[in-house]
Design a protein around this motif. Structure first.
Motif, PDB file in Angstrom:
ATOM      1  N   ALA A  32      15.982  35.421  -8.805  1.00  0.00           N
ATOM      2  CA  ALA A  32      15.573  34.892 -10.110  1.00  0.00           C
ATOM      3  C   ALA A  32      15.688  33.374 -10.143  1.00  0.00           C
ATOM      4  O   ALA A  32      14.795  32.676 -10.635  1.00  0.00           O
ATOM      5  CB  ALA A  32      16.430  35.509 -11.213  1.00  0.00           C
ATOM      6  N   ASN A  33      16.771  32.842  -9.602  1.00  0.00           N
ATOM      7  CA  ASN A  33      16.968  31.392  -9.606  1.00  0.00           C
ATOM      8  C   ASN A  33      15.997  30.673  -8.679  1.00  0.00           C
ATOM      9  O   ASN A  33      15.510  29.584  -8.996  1.00  0.00           O
ATOM     10  CB  ASN A  33      18.408  31.060  -9.215  1.00  0.00           C
ATOM     11  N   ILE A  34      15.728  31.261  -7.519  1.00  0.00           N
ATOM     12  CA  ILE A  34      14.762  30.649  -6.599  1.00  0.00           C
ATOM     13  C   ILE A  34      13.384  30.613  -7.238  1.00  0.00           C
ATOM     14  O   ILE A  34      12.678  29.600  -7.183  1.00  0.00           O
ATOM     15  CB  ILE A  34      14.718  31.416  -5.260  1.00  0.00           C
ATOM     16  N   SER A  35      12.991  31.715  -7.844  1.00  0.00           N
ATOM     17  CA  SER A  35      11.663  31.754  -8.473  1.00  0.00           C
ATOM     18  C   SER A  35      11.578  30.760  -9.627  1.00  0.00           C
ATOM     19  O   SER A  35      10.528  30.157  -9.864  1.00  0.00           O
ATOM     20  CB  SER A  35      11.333  33.169  -8.954  1.00  0.00           C
ATOM     21  N   GLU A  36      12.696  30.569 -10.331  1.00  0.00           N
ATOM     22  CA  GLU A  36      12.707  29.571 -11.405  1.00  0.00           C
ATOM     23  C   GLU A  36      12.585  28.159 -10.836  1.00  0.00           C
ATOM     24  O   GLU A  36      11.897  27.299 -11.403  1.00  0.00           O
ATOM     25  CB  GLU A  36      13.994  29.701 -12.222  1.00  0.00           C
ATOM     26  N   HIS A  41       8.961  23.408  -9.696  1.00  0.00           N
ATOM     27  CA  HIS A  41       8.175  22.566  -8.788  1.00  0.00           C
ATOM     28  C   HIS A  41       6.702  22.572  -9.174  1.00  0.00           C
ATOM     29  O   HIS A  41       6.023  21.541  -9.102  1.00  0.00           O
ATOM     30  CB  HIS A  41       8.345  23.050  -7.350  1.00  0.00           C
ATOM     31  N   LEU A  42       6.213  23.723  -9.570  1.00  0.00           N
ATOM     32  CA  LEU A  42       4.820  23.799 -10.025  1.00  0.00           C
ATOM     33  C   LEU A  42       4.611  22.911 -11.248  1.00  0.00           C
ATOM     34  O   LEU A  42       3.624  22.170 -11.344  1.00  0.00           O
ATOM     35  CB  LEU A  42       4.446  25.244 -10.363  1.00  0.00           C
ATOM     36  N   LEU A  43       5.556  22.968 -12.168  1.00  0.00           N
ATOM     37  CA  LEU A  43       5.455  22.161 -13.383  1.00  0.00           C
ATOM     38  C   LEU A  43       5.509  20.669 -13.075  1.00  0.00           C
ATOM     39  O   LEU A  43       4.818  19.865 -13.701  1.00  0.00           O
ATOM     40  CB  LEU A  43       6.582  22.538 -14.351  1.00  0.00           C
ATOM     41  N   SER A  44       6.331  20.294 -12.092  1.00  0.00           N
ATOM     42  CA  SER A  44       6.494  18.876 -11.779  1.00  0.00           C
ATOM     43  C   SER A  44       5.201  18.249 -11.277  1.00  0.00           C
ATOM     44  O   SER A  44       5.000  17.041 -11.418  1.00  0.00           O
ATOM     45  CB  SER A  44       7.603  18.693 -10.741  1.00  0.00           C
ATOM     46  N   THR A  45       4.323  19.060 -10.709  1.00  0.00           N
ATOM     47  CA  THR A  45       3.036  18.546 -10.245  1.00  0.00           C
ATOM     48  C   THR A  45       2.227  17.972 -11.401  1.00  0.00           C
ATOM     49  O   THR A  45       1.419  17.066 -11.209  1.00  0.00           O
ATOM     50  CB  THR A  45       2.228  19.675  -9.571  1.00  0.00           C
ATOM     51  N   PHE A  46       2.472  18.479 -12.592  1.00  0.00           N
ATOM     52  CA  PHE A  46       1.700  18.067 -13.765  1.00  0.00           C
ATOM     53  C   PHE A  46       2.516  17.196 -14.721  1.00  0.00           C
ATOM     54  O   PHE A  46       2.156  17.048 -15.885  1.00  0.00           O
ATOM     55  CB  PHE A  46       1.200  19.302 -14.514  1.00  0.00           C
ATOM     56  N   ASP A  47       3.612  16.627 -14.241  1.00  0.00           N
ATOM     57  CA  ASP A  47       4.501  15.841 -15.093  1.00  0.00           C
ATOM     58  C   ASP A  47       4.380  14.364 -14.766  1.00  0.00           C
ATOM     59  O   ASP A  47       4.831  13.910 -13.724  1.00  0.00           O
ATOM     60  CB  ASP A  47       5.942  16.318 -14.898  1.00  0.00           C
ATOM     61  N   ASP A 105      -3.364  28.208 -16.039  1.00  0.00           N
ATOM     62  CA  ASP A 105      -3.785  29.304 -15.168  1.00  0.00           C
ATOM     63  C   ASP A 105      -2.834  29.468 -13.982  1.00  0.00           C
ATOM     64  O   ASP A 105      -2.538  30.588 -13.558  1.00  0.00           O
ATOM     65  CB  ASP A 105      -5.212  29.055 -14.668  1.00  0.00           C
ATOM     66  N   LEU A 106      -2.363  28.348 -13.448  1.00  0.00           N
ATOM     67  CA  LEU A 106      -1.419  28.408 -12.330  1.00  0.00           C
ATOM     68  C   LEU A 106      -0.128  29.076 -12.754  1.00  0.00           C
ATOM     69  O   LEU A 106       0.390  29.967 -12.059  1.00  0.00           O
ATOM     70  CB  LEU A 106      -1.146  27.000 -11.800  1.00  0.00           C
ATOM     71  N   LEU A 107       0.413  28.669 -13.889  1.00  0.00           N
ATOM     72  CA  LEU A 107       1.669  29.256 -14.364  1.00  0.00           C
ATOM     73  C   LEU A 107       1.499  30.732 -14.711  1.00  0.00           C
ATOM     74  O   LEU A 107       2.400  31.537 -14.463  1.00  0.00           O
ATOM     75  CB  LEU A 107       2.173  28.477 -15.576  1.00  0.00           C
ATOM     76  N   ASP A 108       0.352  31.094 -15.274  1.00  0.00           N
ATOM     77  CA  ASP A 108       0.098  32.508 -15.582  1.00  0.00           C
ATOM     78  C   ASP A 108       0.111  33.343 -14.305  1.00  0.00           C
ATOM     79  O   ASP A 108       0.699  34.431 -14.267  1.00  0.00           O
ATOM     80  CB  ASP A 108      -1.249  32.662 -16.292  1.00  0.00           C
ATOM     81  N   PHE A 109      -0.549  32.834 -13.266  1.00  0.00           N
ATOM     82  CA  PHE A 109      -0.596  33.562 -11.998  1.00  0.00           C
ATOM     83  C   PHE A 109       0.802  33.680 -11.405  1.00  0.00           C
ATOM     84  O   PHE A 109       1.220  34.760 -10.966  1.00  0.00           O
ATOM     85  CB  PHE A 109      -1.520  32.854 -11.015  1.00  0.00           C
ATOM     86  N   PHE A 110       1.509  32.564 -11.375  1.00  0.00           N
ATOM     87  CA  PHE A 110       2.848  32.567 -10.784  1.00  0.00           C
ATOM     88  C   PHE A 110       3.775  33.505 -11.543  1.00  0.00           C
ATOM     89  O   PHE A 110       4.558  34.247 -10.932  1.00  0.00           O
ATOM     90  CB  PHE A 110       3.425  31.151 -10.772  1.00  0.00           C
ATOM     91  N   ASP A 111       3.701  33.481 -12.870  1.00  0.00           N
ATOM     92  CA  ASP A 111       4.583  34.328 -13.672  1.00  0.00           C
ATOM     93  C   ASP A 111       4.326  35.814 -13.424  1.00  0.00           C
ATOM     94  O   ASP A 111       5.256  36.627 -13.428  1.00  0.00           O
ATOM     95  CB  ASP A 111       4.420  34.006 -15.155  1.00  0.00           C
TER      96      ASP A 111
END
Length: 640
Positions: A32-36, A41-47, A105-111
């Motif tokens: 759970a922590n690794i996936s979080e 990291h995915l979010l940081s690409t857009f920050d 869309d990226l976050l939806d797929f990853f989730d």
């Protein structure tokens, strides 16, 4: 049906036989922590706030810092004004509707992927309520941020176990867990079990592979352990699948997959069912055969291994789907369809037989595709990629032989004295090949989306126009929201823009490492690309800035120019800490390059009767002339 088989055979389809109750909770929390962390990291690409910004521009008085004085307009320097303008441009780019939609869309797929993984792990630990509560608490905890990739540690050699592990920790940082104090054999067993558990989802996505890399790092295990596990599991599944029968199920499943898997392109011809020996469908559990002996070598009993694998341990068709077994019969039609725009598009296995058919012993759970950028002989399609090791199933992409051969011939025979006089070098071979690379990249994206590689993660490596092809492929994948397919991508000497928005889109479809390898000495690339495109930001010449997660590797010291890349692929991959390199082939590459440079020097002196002048350096003045001309043209346009 797989579940019924499990009950009848007495399968243990959870961790209870190998882990204590507390350990089962710990592994769930770790996942759970690794996936979080991966999601962060995915979010940081857009920050935009994580990108380099001059802090003085935003310094204002606060209750905590009342003495800070905001700078007046007159006090702000030109550099600071430029930094502020750049920051505002990035914020505008990131707030654009297309970028916001890509992020969502990226976050939806990853989730969805994360939910499936946590659900499978939760089932395996047999303690759903207790674990769910712990997961919620941990998911809300702040995930420790990893080091910026801009400070990436370059590894000189990954053949040494300690150095390879240093790279593992650097690129896939460990997550704190009580499991890392378990005896080594217990930690090894846990990694084995996690691999089988993820495969039970009937796919091995790029995110699953990245998750396992973090698990190995967190358990303080060497990278080679995971690689060896992947190899043994691949061999075990394929060996067991050979023992299965049931033509009716095979026919039914292959018919069901015809539409979804219709674009197999060249790889399909070397990944047919007959090649890997999958001759049947749903039949006796694999535990009856090779699963028991080969999986037992991982420290897991046959029953436990089969329980963790789920349906994968019950059906040869599912195994075949994992390795891309269905589609060989469609290759001809697919090639006809693609030949309308892209010629000679096929995947050539490097470790297979002379007939280009990989044997079962050469199959792997991961795929690596090497893409050359020009050809002076047909062997150049394959030769640069012999430095890749055997942990992955390696293919060389053969594409547009005629266009790349013309380009190679032009670069070899017309450089550099007659270059300016022979406009067709720019207007024809390079421009044509660049256009073909753009189309071929879209075709490669089609092949990956339609699982030519099966349900396995893919790593893409290319130099020159081969890197341009990868650039096109990744942009197409991003546009089509095809996430979870590409594990890592290495673009070397890329004739493509270094624009942040484009590389941000590319980053969204690469789960692991996205690497831009460039040389400031690449005068030929500068001349050719800028002449044909009037583009100043070229990825093969400079860093790609303002996108978190991009590794920029400067190889100016080892790469004297564009024509050297094909002889330095192995050395470059070794430098960046790539996990799978054949050091003997790397040495041969370096010896070949030394001999080639000596022969070029002798030939040049023989023809010219003068001291040798490096053709790359001779292109410097030509590049400067072209740049001045381009600047003048742009100034005139601006004035008009």
């Amino acid at each position: 049906m797989a579940k019924d088989h499990g009950k009848e055979a007495g399968h243990s389809n959870d961790f209870s036989s190998i882990l204590t109750a507390n350990e089962r909770v710990e592994i769930t929390l770790l996942v759970a922590n690794i996936s979080e962390c991966m999601r962060a990291h995915l979010l940081s690409t857009f920050d935009a706030s994580l990108n380099p910004v001059n802090p003085d521009l935003r310094a204002k008085p606060t209750p905590q810092n009342p003495n800070v004085e905001e700078k007046t307009a007159d006090e702000i320097t030109e550099d600071e004004k430029e930094a502020k303008k750049s920051s505002e441009q990035r914020e505008k780019e990131l707030s654009a509707p297309k970028m916001l939609e890509l992020r969502k869309d990226l976050l939806d797929f990853f989730d969805k992927w994360r939910e499936s993984v946590l659900g499978r792990v939760g089932t395996a630990v047999n303690n759903l309520k207790e674990v769910a509560g712990e997961q919620k608490v941990n998911a809300e905890a702040k995930v420790e941020e990893t080091k910026p990739t801009a400070e990436v540690k370059v590894i000189n050699s990954n053949t040494n176990i300690e150095e390879a592990d240093a790279a593992l920790v650097e690129f896939y940082p460990p997550i704190p867990t009580a499991l890392n104090v378990l005896p080594k054999d217990r930690r090894l067993l846990l990694l084995h079990a996690m691999l089988l558990l993820l495969l039970s989802l009937e796919h091995y996505s790029s995110y699953s592979r990245i998750l396992l890399l973090h698990v190995a790092s967190s358990l303080n295990l060497p990278l080679h352990v995971l690689s060896e596990d992947e190899l043994k599991v691949a061999q075990g599944l394929l060996e067991a699948a050979k023992q299965m029968g049931g033509k009716e199920e095979t026919s039914k499943r292959s018919d069901d997959n015809k539409v979804a898997r219709r674009w197999k392109v060249g790889l399909a011809s070397v990944a047919g069912a007959a090649i890997i020996g999958v001759t049947g469908g749903l039949a006796a559990p694999l535990v009856a055969g090779a699963i028991g002996t080969i999986m037992g070598g991982l420290g897991l009993g046959a029953t436990t291994a089969a329980g963790l694998l789920g349906a994968l341990a019950e059906s040869g068709v599912v195994v075949g789907s994992l390795f891309g077994a269905y589609g060989g019969r469609m290759t001809g039609k697919m090639m006809d369809a693609y030949a309308k725009e892209v010629e000679d598009f096929a995947f050539l296995p490097l470790k297979g037989s002379k007939h280009h058919e990989p044997l079962p012993k050469d199959r792997r759970l991961r795929v690596t595709i090497g893409i050359s950028g020009w050809l002076t002989q047909k062997e150049d399609v394959i030769t640069p990629w012999r430095a890749l090791g055997r942990q992955s199933e390696v293919f060389a992409l053969r594409w547009e032989l005629e266009a790349l051969t013309k380009l190679g011939s032009s670069m070899e025979t017309m450089w550099p004295i007659t270059l300016l006089k022979v406009s067709k070098v720019i207007d024809n071979p390079f421009s044509v090949a660049k256009s073909r690379a753009q189309k071929a990249g879209q075709v490669l994206a089609d092949a990956l989306i339609n699982r030519a590689q099966g349900e396995r993660p893919v790593t893409l490596i290319g130099y020159s126009l081969g890197a341009r092809l990868i650039y096109s492929c990744l942009m197409s994948l991003a546009e089509r929201r095809a996430f979870g397919l590409v594990e890592s991508a290495v673009l070397i000497g890329t004739p493509a823009p270094s624009d942040a928005a484009m590389w941000r889109a590319m980053r969204s479809v690469v789960a692991g490492r996205l690497i831009n390898v460039y040389s400031e000495n690449d005068y030929i690339l500068a001349f050719l690309y800028r002449t044909s495109s009037i583009q100043y930001g070229v990825a093969g010449l400079q860093e790609t800035q303002y996108v978190k997660g991009i590794e920029n590797i400067n190889v100016s010291e080892m790469v004297s120019g564009h024509l050297r890349y094909q002889y330095l692929v192995g050395s470059i991959l070794e430098k960046i800490g790539f996990e799978d390199i054949d050091v003997e082939e790397v040495q041969r590459e370096e010896e070949t390059l030394a001999l080639l440079e000596e022969e070029e020097k002798k030939e040049y002196e023989k023809k010219k009767g003068e001291e040798y002048v490096d053709p790359e350096k001779e292109a410097v003045q030509m590049e400067a002339d072209v740049q001045k001309k381009s600047e003048k043209t742009m100034t005139q346009k601006a004035e008009n």
